[in-house]
Write a protein that holds these residues in place. Sequence first.
Motif, PDB file in Angstrom:
ATOM      1  N   ARG A 119      10.602  15.320   1.837  1.00  0.00           N
ATOM      2  CA  ARG A 119       9.466  16.010   2.456  1.00  0.00           C
ATOM      3  C   ARG A 119       8.198  16.027   1.288  1.00  0.00           C
ATOM      4  N   ASP A 120       8.644  15.809   0.729  1.00  0.00           N
ATOM      5  CA  ASP A 120       7.533  15.667  -0.479  1.00  0.00           C
ATOM      6  C   ASP A 120       6.835  14.390   0.152  1.00  0.00           C
ATOM      7  N   ALA A 121       7.723  13.310   0.403  1.00  0.00           N
ATOM      8  CA  ALA A 121       7.487  11.488   0.317  1.00  0.00           C
ATOM      9  C   ALA A 121       6.138  12.019   2.030  1.00  0.00           C
ATOM     10  N   LEU A 122       6.776  12.754   3.009  1.00  0.00           N
ATOM     11  CA  LEU A 122       6.187  12.479   4.094  1.00  0.00           C
ATOM     12  C   LEU A 122       5.211  13.305   4.260  1.00  0.00           C
ATOM     13  N   ALA A 123       4.933  14.264   3.209  1.00  0.00           N
ATOM     14  CA  ALA A 123       3.661  15.022   2.745  1.00  0.00           C
ATOM     15  C   ALA A 123       2.293  13.733   2.433  1.00  0.00           C
ATOM     16  N   THR A 124       2.990  12.910   1.627  1.00  0.00           N
ATOM     17  CA  THR A 124       2.012  11.596   1.880  1.00  0.00           C
ATOM     18  C   THR A 124       1.332  10.840   2.343  1.00  0.00           C
ATOM     19  N   PRO A 125      -0.312  10.261   2.569  1.00  0.00           N
ATOM     20  CA  PRO A 125      -0.527   9.748   3.017  1.00  0.00           C
ATOM     21  C   PRO A 125       0.368   8.528   3.699  1.00  0.00           C
ATOM     22  N   ALA A 126       0.812   7.892   2.617  1.00  0.00           N
ATOM     23  CA  ALA A 126       2.191   6.636   3.420  1.00  0.00           C
ATOM     24  C   ALA A 126       3.171   6.830   3.095  1.00  0.00           C
ATOM     25  N   GLY A 127       3.047   8.381   3.468  1.00  0.00           N
ATOM     26  CA  GLY A 127       4.986   8.421   3.611  1.00  0.00           C
ATOM     27  C   GLY A 127       5.691   8.868   4.884  1.00  0.00           C
TER      28      GLY A 127
ATOM     29  N   GLU B 188       1.005  -1.216   0.101  1.00  0.00           N
ATOM     30  CA  GLU B 188       0.053  -0.474   0.382  1.00  0.00           C
ATOM     31  C   GLU B 188       1.170   1.364   0.121  1.00  0.00           C
ATOM     32  N   ARG B 189       2.332   1.694   0.362  1.00  0.00           N
ATOM     33  CA  ARG B 189       2.852   2.134   0.560  1.00  0.00           C
ATOM     34  C   ARG B 189       3.837   2.268  -0.502  1.00  0.00           C
ATOM     35  N   VAL B 190       3.497   1.648  -1.251  1.00  0.00           N
ATOM     36  CA  VAL B 190       4.549   1.621  -3.017  1.00  0.00           C
ATOM     37  C   VAL B 190       4.981   3.463  -4.200  1.00  0.00           C
ATOM     38  N   ALA B 191       3.924   3.382  -3.795  1.00  0.00           N
ATOM     39  CA  ALA B 191       4.346   4.958  -4.784  1.00  0.00           C
ATOM     40  C   ALA B 191       5.029   6.190  -3.639  1.00  0.00           C
TER      41      ALA B 191
END
Length: 406
Positions: free
Chosen positions: A243-251, A215-218
């Motif tokens: 930081r962009d990754a952390l801003a995603t729900p699965a990041g 579920e966190r592949v993206a």
Amino acid sequence: MSMRMWGLPRQRRAWMGSLLVLLVAVVSGCKTAPPAPVARESVEAVSLDQAIALATDSLAAQIKPPESLLSRFEKPVKRPVMMDPSLDAASGQQTALTRLLDQKVNERLALQPLLEVLPFAQASLGRAQYIVVGTITRLEAARDVFQIHLALAELKTGKVAAQASSRARDEKFDTTPTAYYRDTPVLLLKDRVVEGYLRTGQMAPGEPADSAYLERVAATAMIQEATALYNAERYQDALGLYRDALATPAGEQMRSLNGVYLTNWKLGNVGEAEAAFGKVVALGLASKALGVKFLFNPGSTDFWSDTKISGPYAVWLRQIARQAANTKVCMEVVGHTSRTGSEAYNDKLSAQRAASIQRKLESESPMLVGRMKASGVGFRENLIGTGTDDASDSLDRRVEFKIGGC
């Protein structure tokens, strides 16, 4: 064949006979003998190239082409596949060896007629049908042998479509961690996403791939791109992607939080780096496991003399003490040593190092007095096991914090 057919010219009889055979094939559903079963596991230790060929070819052989009459005459449609970079199964790290595995597996996959290899990147996610995960690690029972696991999961169904394993003889493999994993302060194995990746690599075909990973592949693809930038010393660009990754729900993964810490530290943003490390510690405490790579001088409880290595330790200790005090947990501080010297000596040394860390934490936060105990396990729980006493086996000289209730 009817008597009427015998009266026809020989060429026409031959043509009609071929047509009859074809019609019988259509009516019978083009049934052929079932294919021989594919061996999913090879236990004989061979060269690395042979081991990768065995596992990769077995993986591809388990992907069945569509069965129809027309499919026998048409050029097969290639199925897009991407490989999430492999990990050392013992440490959860990427190393020079795992990168070599990635290169050789991707090269072998590219030779398969049914597969089209895509880079593991955000841009590939919309096209990829499959994702490959892989691990390679030294076998504890046979120190000169490495175990390889590969699995191929279908992104749409979330199920493992193929899995294969093989063994490679140790050819003096380079197991030095890549720059990101060399610099990271924490042991990443306890992260749910990393554990899910490792589990997926050994799942049998038909089983669902680990959901925490899949579920966190993206977000993982974004984190991997950021890590490649970090390894290339492009720290500002890497920080932006973390930081962009952390801003995603699965990041919110250990790897992205840790990346924000590492890049800020490299850029001299000490305050931001400390705040990021505090979040790393909080996630580790919430997972009830936190390992930190404190490097000590050989045979000593003193931190490594080179401040390039030990310079951040004060920040680490402060945040571990602060986060542990805030969450009101109790901890067992467990010391580890590398495989150098006798077992009795290392048991004593590891306990002394754990006690030294305990005292430092208690001096940072008196609230922790009475909520910690120290112990040592020597080299019995080594993750690398080479005994080189340098950065490549620093995980073996870690201090773990086992979390429990008070």
